[in-house]
Design a protein around this motif. Sequence first.
Motif, short mmCIF file in Angstrom:
data_model
loop_
_atom_site.label_atom_id
_atom_site.label_comp_id
_atom_site.label_asym_id
_atom_site.label_seq_id
_atom_site.Cartn_x
_atom_site.Cartn_y
_atom_site.Cartn_z
N ALA A 48 47.97 99.53 -130.16
CA ALA A 48 47.72 100.99 -130.00
C ALA A 48 47.74 101.43 -128.57
N MET A 49 46.64 100.86 -128.02
CA MET A 49 46.18 100.89 -126.57
C MET A 49 47.17 100.58 -125.55
N ALA A 50 47.43 99.31 -125.49
CA ALA A 50 48.28 98.81 -124.70
C ALA A 50 49.83 99.58 -124.60
N TRP A 51 50.30 99.99 -125.76
CA TRP A 51 51.70 100.60 -125.86
C TRP A 51 51.24 102.17 -125.26
N SER A 52 50.16 102.73 -125.68
CA SER A 52 50.00 104.03 -125.10
C SER A 52 49.70 104.01 -123.48
N LEU A 53 49.36 103.19 -122.83
CA LEU A 53 49.05 103.01 -121.60
C LEU A 53 50.47 102.70 -120.96
N ARG A 54 51.25 101.70 -121.48
CA ARG A 54 52.40 101.36 -120.81
C ARG A 54 53.65 101.95 -121.15
N ARG A 55 53.94 102.31 -122.43
CA ARG A 55 55.08 103.16 -122.69
C ARG A 55 54.64 104.20 -123.81
N PRO A 56 54.03 105.33 -123.21
CA PRO A 56 53.50 106.46 -124.25
C PRO A 56 54.54 106.93 -125.10
N ASP A 57 55.78 106.91 -124.68
CA ASP A 57 56.86 107.52 -125.56
C ASP A 57 57.02 106.55 -126.46
N TYR A 58 56.83 105.39 -126.93
CA TYR A 58 56.86 104.47 -127.77
C TYR A 58 55.84 104.75 -128.89
#
Length: 179
Positions: A48-58
């Motif tokens: 959740a944190m990795a994807w929130s930082l890299r692609r918040p739209d995902y």
Amino acid sequence: MAEVTPGRIHLMRVGFAALAFVIIFFHLLPLNTQVRNWAPPNLIICLAMAWSLRRPDYVPVLLLIPVLLMADLLFQRPPGLLTLLVVLGCEFLRSRSQPQHETPFVAEWLSVALVITVITLLNRLTLSVFAIPRTPLSLSGIEMFATIAAYPLVVLVSQSLLGVRKLSAAEAEILEARK
């Protein structure tokens, strides 16, 4: 530029939910029925944190909440407590990320480590205040350090295998224009 199409965004949202449920499934499998002296990392928080930082739209909040709440229910944790803390942590990280500026990975990792530490401490404090049984402090500490140590591996797998890369400035402008 092809990564900001609505179809790709919806596919990655479904992919996030699917990955989270695969992690939950393997965590619930009774592979070892003996009591362990260690705790595995919380890979859903890392994801959740990795994807929130890299692609918040995902990973919008309306996707994070049901996935994390389902994890709370299936892992027999107090429903909503860890969900709330992780969503607040992801939103904090998301607000501090700047797509037009490249942040060094070490700084990103340190900020994620700080957020994971705060989440762990607030979770334990809240459970203590309401007199809810909790895991021993050593297991919580081991899980926290394991989660922090697993974060670079989750980022590596997300980036290399799943194609979850940071937004470029042009992609960020396209997404802002759609809102």
